[in-house]
Design an enzyme around this catalytic site. Structure first.
Site, PDB file in Angstrom:
ATOM      1  CB  SER A 124      89.613  58.190  95.859  1.00 47.22           C
ATOM      2  OG  SER A 124      89.706  56.813  96.119  1.00 47.22           O
ATOM      3  CE1 TYR A 149      83.926  58.934  98.057  1.00 47.21           C
ATOM      4  CE2 TYR A 149      85.091  56.925  97.462  1.00 47.21           C
ATOM      5  CZ  TYR A 149      85.094  58.198  97.985  1.00 47.21           C
ATOM      6  OH  TYR A 149      86.279  58.752  98.417  1.00 47.21           O
ATOM      7  CE  LYS A 153      86.000  61.604  96.588  1.00 47.58           C
ATOM      8  NZ  LYS A 153      85.950  62.936  97.178  1.00 47.58           N
TER       9      LYS A 153
HETATM   10  P1  NAD Z   1      84.693  62.503 106.552  1.00 48.67           P
HETATM   11  O1  NAD Z   1      83.306  62.043 106.304  1.00 48.67           O
HETATM   12  O2  NAD Z   1      85.319  62.189 107.856  1.00 48.67           O
HETATM   13  O3  NAD Z   1      84.797  64.081 106.310  1.00 48.67           O
HETATM   14  C1  NAD Z   1      84.013  64.753 105.365  1.00 48.67           C
HETATM   15  C2  NAD Z   1      83.379  65.941 106.061  1.00 48.67           C
HETATM   16  O4  NAD Z   1      82.584  66.676 105.112  1.00 48.67           O
HETATM   17  C3  NAD Z   1      82.453  65.549 107.207  1.00 48.67           C
HETATM   18  O5  NAD Z   1      82.842  66.229 108.393  1.00 48.67           O
HETATM   19  C4  NAD Z   1      81.056  65.977 106.735  1.00 48.67           C
HETATM   20  O6  NAD Z   1      80.257  66.412 107.819  1.00 48.67           O
HETATM   21  C5  NAD Z   1      81.377  67.074 105.742  1.00 48.67           C
HETATM   22  N1  NAD Z   1      80.375  67.254 104.669  1.00 48.67           N
HETATM   23  C6  NAD Z   1      79.845  66.317 103.853  1.00 48.67           C
HETATM   24  N2  NAD Z   1      78.979  66.875 102.996  1.00 48.67           N
HETATM   25  C7  NAD Z   1      78.972  68.210 103.248  1.00 48.67           C
HETATM   26  C8  NAD Z   1      78.269  69.334 102.695  1.00 48.67           C
HETATM   27  N3  NAD Z   1      77.394  69.182 101.702  1.00 48.67           N
HETATM   28  N4  NAD Z   1      78.506  70.558 103.205  1.00 48.67           N
HETATM   29  C9  NAD Z   1      79.393  70.727 104.237  1.00 48.67           C
HETATM   30  N5  NAD Z   1      80.069  69.711 104.806  1.00 48.67           N
HETATM   31  C10 NAD Z   1      79.864  68.468 104.309  1.00 48.67           C
HETATM   32  O7  NAD Z   1      85.592  61.937 105.351  1.00 48.67           O
HETATM   33  P2  NAD Z   1      87.189  61.859 105.225  1.00 48.67           P
HETATM   34  O8  NAD Z   1      87.595  60.450 105.398  1.00 48.67           O
HETATM   35  O9  NAD Z   1      87.817  62.915 106.033  1.00 48.67           O
HETATM   36  O10 NAD Z   1      87.349  62.191 103.680  1.00 48.67           O
HETATM   37  C11 NAD Z   1      87.562  63.509 103.218  1.00 48.67           C
HETATM   38  C12 NAD Z   1      87.561  63.506 101.701  1.00 48.67           C
HETATM   39  O11 NAD Z   1      88.558  62.602 101.229  1.00 48.67           O
HETATM   40  C13 NAD Z   1      86.233  63.036 101.106  1.00 48.67           C
HETATM   41  O12 NAD Z   1      85.978  63.804  99.940  1.00 48.67           O
HETATM   42  C14 NAD Z   1      86.524  61.598 100.746  1.00 48.67           C
HETATM   43  O13 NAD Z   1      85.715  61.145  99.685  1.00 48.67           O
HETATM   44  C15 NAD Z   1      87.985  61.687 100.318  1.00 48.67           C
HETATM   45  N6  NAD Z   1      88.682  60.397 100.437  1.00 48.67           N
HETATM   46  C16 NAD Z   1      88.633  59.710 101.615  1.00 48.67           C
HETATM   47  C17 NAD Z   1      89.249  58.470 101.711  1.00 48.67           C
HETATM   48  C18 NAD Z   1      89.167  57.684 103.000  1.00 48.67           C
HETATM   49  O14 NAD Z   1      89.434  56.489 102.984  1.00 48.67           O
HETATM   50  N7  NAD Z   1      88.852  58.287 104.146  1.00 48.67           N
HETATM   51  C19 NAD Z   1      89.937  57.941 100.610  1.00 48.67           C
HETATM   52  C20 NAD Z   1      89.995  58.676  99.427  1.00 48.67           C
HETATM   53  C21 NAD Z   1      89.348  59.910  99.340  1.00 48.67           C
END
Ligand code: NAD
Ligand code: UDP
Length: 331
Positions: A124, A149, A153
């Site tokens: 991120s 959080y 990362k």
């Molecule tokens: P999200 O919460 O929609 O998707 C993450 C998925 O991981 C969920 O479906 C959840 O059920 C699953 N999960 C969490 N812990 C788990 C575990 N221990 N075992 C199995 N499954 C697990 O989030 P997103 O927005 O799709 O983000 C995906 C990735 O991108 C994350 O790592 C997030 O930190 C990163 N990210 C997101 C953003 C944003 O703004 N959405 C920005 C930068 C980075």
């Protein structure tokens, strides 16, 4: 090539499954449904016309990960799974460190054991902390993260750098996302935050649909174009395509890419564009700055273009239209 997509039913993971399927990759999904719903699988099958194997396992359970690797000849892993809510991470740091770090360490250990060394990680722009210039380039130092959080990362990036230093037969890609928003144009998949949203775009949608009364704009006295905060919003489908390019084109070694549009948009610009594109009103009021917010940041996405052949294709208008379409399709 068979790809394990962790968190593949979540917001970004699900859109990436669609793009990987379009590019004819074989896909195995693991997701514990902590922040997603099982019916996303049917929606993915409807969009792509393909079937996917889903393991409803928690990555914090290493034996379960081994099962996946025993049963499938995995060639590469895209690791989305993790907790992502900034505010919650401040209230529940142990939960965040535990889930995000243990799941990643387990996964890497099993990959090592099965000699699978191609790894793409969801990082991120938060790892830049408070950057000295609003435009972030990958060679800038990681900054001081401002919440647990963000620290997970930064820590995982460091773990991956150490892993690569110990064995440079790994191929590791760190993708630093800017602000992912929007939804698939089918209206079938998108972002579904629980409760009152923290992020701007989901909040705008709740106000536009009358579920929340008005948007609080956090400050209009920043040194930006109109005083409101400036960010780089990226359509989730463009972001998903970045992962396909990373799998296809990332050079050997450990590589870091910003995934953003390269263009900063202010809160007011986003609100105005949303209103215009969708012909709806978004009521707002200006309130105090939100602690920890920076005035402005946006990506320098030139490395991703040069090395991966990737750039954003969708506009801020596409983002606003697709987000609203999903909100309405969901009812
Ligand atoms: P999200 O919460 O929609 O998707 C993450 C998925 O991981 C969920 O479906 C959840 O059920 C699953 N999960 C969490 N812990 C788990 C575990 N221990 N075992 C199995 N499954 C697990 O989030 P997103 O927005 O799709 O983000 C995906 C990735 O991108 C994350 O790592 C997030 O930190 C990163 N990210 C997101 C953003 C944003 O703004 N959405 C920005 C930068 C980075
Ligand atoms: N923002 C806002 N009101 C909200 C949510 C966000 O004014 O209800 C602003 C915030 O101050 C920032 C921008 O919108 O300038 C993007 O915030 P978001 O939380 O979506 O992303 P991040 O701050 O993590 O980049």
């Amino acid at each position: 090539m068979k790809i394990l997509v962790t968190g593949g039913l979540g917001f970004i993971g699900s859109h990436t499954v669609v793009e990987l399927a379009k590019a004819n990759f074989e896909i195995v999904i693991v997701d514990n449904l902590y922040n997603s719903k099982e019916d996303v699988l049917e929606k993915l099958e409807k969009i792509t016309g393909k079937k996917f194997k889903l393991y409803k396992y928690d990555l914090c359970n290493k034996e379960k990960i081994e099962e996946i690797f025993k049963e499938n000849q995995i060639d590469a892993v895209i690791h989305f799974a993790g907790y992502k809510a900034v505010g919650e991470s401040v209230r529940e740091p142990l939960m965040y460190y535990s889930n995000n770090l243990i799941s990643t360490l387990n996964l890497l250990e099993v990959m090592k054991k099965y000699n699978v060394k191609k790894f793409v990680f969801s990082s991120s722009a938060t790892v830049y902390g408070e950057p000295k210039t609003p435009k972030c380039t990958e060679n800038m130092n990681r900054g001081e993260t401002t919440n647990p959080y963000g620290t997970t990362k930064a820590m995982i990036e460091k773990i991956l750098e150490d892993l690569y230093a110990s064995d440079n037969s790994w191929n590791i890609t760190l993708l630093r996302y800017f602000n992912p928003v929007g939804a698939h144009e089918s209206g079938l998949i998108g972002e579904e935050p629980n409760g009152i949203p923290n992020n701007l775009m989901p909040y705008i949608m709740k106000v536009a649909s009358g579920k929340l009364e008005k948007l609080n704009i956090f400050g209009n006295d920043y040194p930006t174009i109109d005083g409101t905060g400036v960010r780089d919003y990226i359509h989730v489908v463009d972001l998903a395509k970045g992962h396909v390019k990373a799998i296809q084109n990332a050079p050997d070694g450990l590589n870091i890419y910003n995934l953003g549009s390269g263009k900063g948009i202010s809160v007011l610009e986003l609100v105005t564009t949303f209103e215009k594109v969708n012909n709806v009103k978004v009521n707002y009021q200006i309130v105090d700055r939100r602690p920890g917010d920076i005035a402005e940041n946006y990506a320098d996405p030139s490395e991703a273009l040069k090395e991966l052949g990737w750039k954003t294709e969708k506009s801020i208008e596409d983002i606003c239209r697709d987000a609203w379409n999903y909100e309405n399709a969901e009812g």
